[in-house]
Design a protein around this motif. Structure first.
Motif, PDB file in Angstrom:
ATOM      1  N   PRO A  81       0.843  -1.201   0.000  1.00 48.44           N
ATOM      2  CA  PRO A  81       0.000   0.000   0.000  1.00 48.44           C
ATOM      3  C   PRO A  81       0.880   1.253   0.000  1.00 48.44           C
ATOM      4  CG  PRO A  81      -0.152  -1.158   2.107  1.00 48.44           C
ATOM      5  CD  PRO A  81       0.709  -1.986   1.210  1.00 48.44           C
ATOM      6  N   THR A  82       0.294   2.362  -0.404  1.00 49.26           N
ATOM      7  CA  THR A  82       1.071   3.586  -0.610  1.00 49.26           C
ATOM      8  C   THR A  82       0.362   4.800  -0.028  1.00 49.26           C
ATOM      9  OG1 THR A  82       2.028   2.685  -2.644  1.00 49.26           O
ATOM     10  CG2 THR A  82       2.070   5.079  -2.402  1.00 49.26           C
ATOM     11  N   LEU A  83       1.146   5.675   0.567  1.00 49.90           N
ATOM     12  CA  LEU A  83       0.672   6.997   0.967  1.00 49.90           C
ATOM     13  C   LEU A  83       1.368   7.997   0.057  1.00 49.90           C
ATOM     14  CD1 LEU A  83      -0.795   9.021   2.818  1.00 49.90           C
ATOM     15  CD2 LEU A  83       1.229   8.975   4.279  1.00 49.90           C
ATOM     16  N   VAL A  84       0.583   8.688  -0.774  1.00 48.27           N
ATOM     17  CA  VAL A  84       1.128   9.716  -1.668  1.00 48.27           C
ATOM     18  C   VAL A  84       0.813  11.064  -1.043  1.00 48.27           C
ATOM     19  CG1 VAL A  84       1.049  10.760  -3.963  1.00 48.27           C
ATOM     20  CG2 VAL A  84       0.724   8.283  -3.708  1.00 48.27           C
ATOM     21  N   GLU A  85       1.850  11.867  -0.818  1.00 43.06           N
ATOM     22  CA  GLU A  85       1.642  13.227  -0.304  1.00 43.06           C
ATOM     23  C   GLU A  85       1.954  14.219  -1.414  1.00 43.06           C
ATOM     24  OE1 GLU A  85       3.173  16.517   2.964  1.00 43.06           O
ATOM     25  OE2 GLU A  85       4.193  14.599   2.873  1.00 43.06           O
ATOM     26  N   PHE A  86       0.975  15.058  -1.714  1.00 46.96           N
ATOM     27  CA  PHE A  86       1.181  16.191  -2.615  1.00 46.96           C
ATOM     28  C   PHE A  86       1.550  17.363  -1.710  1.00 46.96           C
ATOM     29  CE2 PHE A  86      -1.528  13.359  -4.987  1.00 46.96           C
ATOM     30  CZ  PHE A  86      -1.016  13.431  -6.273  1.00 46.96           C
ATOM     31  N   TYR A  87       2.683  17.990  -1.984  1.00 55.09           N
ATOM     32  CA  TYR A  87       3.210  19.014  -1.097  1.00 55.09           C
ATOM     33  C   TYR A  87       3.900  20.103  -1.913  1.00 55.09           C
ATOM     34  CZ  TYR A  87       8.024  17.834  -2.086  1.00 55.09           C
ATOM     35  OH  TYR A  87       9.215  17.678  -2.731  1.00 55.09           O
ATOM     36  N   ALA A  88       4.358  21.142  -1.215  1.00 50.57           N
ATOM     37  CA  ALA A  88       5.245  22.158  -1.783  1.00 50.57           C
ATOM     38  C   ALA A  88       6.149  22.647  -0.661  1.00 50.57           C
ATOM     39  CB  ALA A  88       4.455  23.325  -2.374  1.00 50.57           C
ATOM     40  N   ASN A  95       5.957  21.079  -9.507  1.00 48.82           N
ATOM     41  CA  ASN A  95       6.516  20.406 -10.673  1.00 48.82           C
ATOM     42  C   ASN A  95       5.361  19.999 -11.587  1.00 48.82           C
ATOM     43  OD1 ASN A  95       7.708  18.690 -12.528  1.00 48.82           O
ATOM     44  ND2 ASN A  95       9.026  17.704 -11.004  1.00 48.82           N
ATOM     45  N   SER A  96       5.263  20.639 -12.742  1.00 48.91           N
ATOM     46  CA  SER A  96       4.135  20.381 -13.645  1.00 48.91           C
ATOM     47  C   SER A  96       4.106  18.936 -14.148  1.00 48.91           C
ATOM     48  CB  SER A  96       4.158  21.354 -14.824  1.00 48.91           C
ATOM     49  OG  SER A  96       5.356  21.202 -15.554  1.00 48.91           O
ATOM     50  N   LYS A  97       5.172  18.202 -13.950  1.00 49.50           N
ATOM     51  CA  LYS A  97       5.214  16.778 -14.301  1.00 49.50           C
ATOM     52  C   LYS A  97       4.099  16.006 -13.590  1.00 49.50           C
ATOM     53  CE  LYS A  97       8.258  12.857 -13.248  1.00 49.50           C
ATOM     54  NZ  LYS A  97       9.597  12.491 -12.769  1.00 49.50           N
ATOM     55  N   TRP A  98       3.699  16.480 -12.397  1.00 51.71           N
ATOM     56  CA  TRP A  98       2.705  15.758 -11.596  1.00 51.71           C
ATOM     57  C   TRP A  98       1.280  16.245 -11.841  1.00 51.71           C
ATOM     58  CZ3 TRP A  98       5.086  11.679 -10.709  1.00 51.71           C
ATOM     59  CH2 TRP A  98       6.411  11.676 -10.298  1.00 51.71           C
ATOM     60  N   LEU A  99       1.075  17.099 -12.816  1.00 51.93           N
ATOM     61  CA  LEU A  99      -0.262  17.616 -13.101  1.00 51.93           C
ATOM     62  C   LEU A  99      -1.288  16.503 -13.360  1.00 51.93           C
ATOM     63  CD1 LEU A  99      -2.120  20.021 -13.360  1.00 51.93           C
ATOM     64  CD2 LEU A  99      -1.411  20.229 -15.745  1.00 51.93           C
ATOM     65  N   PRO A 100      -0.975  15.472 -14.150  1.00 57.53           N
ATOM     66  CA  PRO A 100      -1.974  14.408 -14.340  1.00 57.53           C
ATOM     67  C   PRO A 100      -2.383  13.737 -13.015  1.00 57.53           C
ATOM     68  CG  PRO A 100      -0.239  14.223 -15.989  1.00 57.53           C
ATOM     69  CD  PRO A 100       0.205  15.263 -15.004  1.00 57.53           C
ATOM     70  N   GLU A 101      -1.432  13.517 -12.141  1.00 55.98           N
ATOM     71  CA  GLU A 101      -1.743  12.916 -10.848  1.00 55.98           C
ATOM     72  C   GLU A 101      -2.564  13.878  -9.989  1.00 55.98           C
ATOM     73  OE1 GLU A 101       1.211  12.726 -12.353  1.00 55.98           O
ATOM     74  OE2 GLU A 101       1.380  10.552 -12.631  1.00 55.98           O
ATOM     75  N   GLU A 120      -0.402  26.451  -5.379  1.00 55.37           N
ATOM     76  CA  GLU A 120       0.182  27.446  -6.277  1.00 55.37           C
ATOM     77  C   GLU A 120       1.251  26.706  -7.054  1.00 55.37           C
ATOM     78  OE1 GLU A 120       1.630  30.745  -4.043  1.00 55.37           O
ATOM     79  OE2 GLU A 120      -0.288  31.086  -3.098  1.00 55.37           O
ATOM     80  N   THR A 121       0.949  26.292  -8.238  1.00 57.47           N
ATOM     81  CA  THR A 121       1.883  25.465  -8.996  1.00 57.47           C
ATOM     82  C   THR A 121       2.783  26.277  -9.896  1.00 57.47           C
ATOM     83  OG1 THR A 121       0.429  25.198 -10.872  1.00 57.47           O
ATOM     84  CG2 THR A 121       0.150  23.626  -9.072  1.00 57.47           C
ATOM     85  N   ASP A 155      -4.972  25.384 -14.809  1.00 58.33           N
ATOM     86  CA  ASP A 155      -4.952  25.520 -13.357  1.00 58.33           C
ATOM     87  C   ASP A 155      -5.353  24.178 -12.763  1.00 58.33           C
ATOM     88  OD1 ASP A 155      -5.368  26.054 -10.686  1.00 58.33           O
ATOM     89  OD2 ASP A 155      -6.487  27.908 -11.030  1.00 58.33           O
ATOM     90  N   PRO A 156      -4.480  23.550 -11.934  1.00 58.54           N
ATOM     91  CA  PRO A 156      -4.819  22.242 -11.387  1.00 58.54           C
ATOM     92  C   PRO A 156      -6.077  22.259 -10.525  1.00 58.54           C
ATOM     93  CG  PRO A 156      -2.681  22.997 -10.595  1.00 58.54           C
ATOM     94  CD  PRO A 156      -3.193  24.017 -11.547  1.00 58.54           C
ATOM     95  N   ARG A 157      -6.462  23.419 -10.053  1.00 59.61           N
ATOM     96  CA  ARG A 157      -7.683  23.494  -9.241  1.00 59.61           C
ATOM     97  C   ARG A 157      -8.928  23.449 -10.108  1.00 59.61           C
ATOM     98  NH1 ARG A 157      -5.612  28.491  -5.828  1.00 59.61           N
ATOM     99  NH2 ARG A 157      -4.809  28.906  -7.861  1.00 59.61           N
ATOM    100  N   SER A 158      -8.747  23.575 -11.442  1.00 62.68           N
ATOM    101  CA  SER A 158      -9.900  23.572 -12.335  1.00 62.68           C
ATOM    102  C   SER A 158     -10.374  22.163 -12.638  1.00 62.68           C
ATOM    103  CB  SER A 158      -9.542  24.270 -13.646  1.00 62.68           C
ATOM    104  OG  SER A 158      -8.610  23.488 -14.381  1.00 62.68           O
ATOM    105  N   HIS A 159      -9.586  21.160 -12.276  1.00 66.97           N
ATOM    106  CA  HIS A 159      -9.929  19.756 -12.512  1.00 66.97           C
ATOM    107  C   HIS A 159     -10.244  19.494 -13.978  1.00 66.97           C
ATOM    108  CE1 HIS A 159      -9.810  19.095  -8.246  1.00 66.97           C
ATOM    109  NE2 HIS A 159     -10.691  20.044  -8.069  1.00 66.97           N
ATOM    110  N   GLY A 160      -9.466  20.098 -14.839  1.00 66.71           N
ATOM    111  CA  GLY A 160      -9.603  19.828 -16.263  1.00 66.71           C
ATOM    112  C   GLY A 160     -10.461  20.813 -17.022  1.00 66.71           C
TER     113      GLY A 160
END
Length: 190
Positions: free
Chosen positions: A63-70, A103-109, A169-170, A180-185
């Motif tokens: 199992p995995t815990l993924v943390e999105f952070y800055a 890091n915009s690399k993680w935008l899909p995630e 704030e990416t 904008d990642p907050r727009s959810h696409g």
């Protein structure tokens, strides 16, 4: 031989000065020792560097815990020590992954896990499937209960926990990009 009043006052002043200096030295030593024995705060950058890569975590059967952070996120910084302790306790059974939202690399995630505030925690089961999420400053005990349930393959007791967050704030926002990642696409019309 008797001491006159001016000598007595001078002696009292020297005694007071000696007490003040002694107290100052003792307090200084206490502060220095206190700073040296204090647990160093965990560095988000160091923690991210030591984290399991996402592609490895999703495929290694744990199992995995993924943390999105800055790094600028005060809520992320506030939780770093607790997360470091949890990693120490659970690292044999759980992957700890850290993805920097700058890091915009993680935008899909970010879009997939609907990251609109940080820290954002995604709990993934052994197969890499979404088992729950938590967002914001979450108490250590809540994260620990979720990790224990995740390892046991049980439903998370706090599958949608929420606490104080920092807005995302990416790097995309800083560059003026319309995504904008907050727009959810959703498409932004300018």
């Amino acid at each position: 031989m008797s001491v006159n009043s001016s000598e007595s006052e001078g002696l009292a002043q020297r005694l007071r000065n000696f007490v003040v200096v002694t107290v100052a030295v003792v307090l200084s030593v206490a502060v220095v020792l206190g700073l040296q024995t204090r647990t160093p705060s965990a560095s988000l950058s160091d923690m991210a560097e030591a984290s399991v890569p996402l592609n490895q975590a999703i495929t290694n059967g744990k199992p995995t815990l993924v943390e999105f952070y800055a790094n600028w996120c005060t809520s992320c910084q506030a939780m770093a020590g607790d997360l470091q302790q949890l990693k120490h306790e659970y690292q044999q059974d759980v992957n700890f992954v850290m993805l920097n939202v700058d890091n915009s690399k993680w935008l899909p995630e970010m879009l997939h896990y609907r990251v609109d505030g940080i820290p954002h925690f995604a709990f993934l089961d052994q197969s890499g499937n979404d088992a729950g999420a938590a967002m914001g400053e979450i108490p250590r005990a809540v994260l620990a209960d979720n990790l224990t349930a995740l390892v046991a393959g049980e439903k998370l007791p706090y599958a949608q926990a929420e606490g104080q967050t920092s807005d995302v704030e990416t790097a995309l926002e800083a560059s003026g990009a319309p995504d904008d990642p907050r727009s959810h696409g959703a498409q932004v019309v300018q």
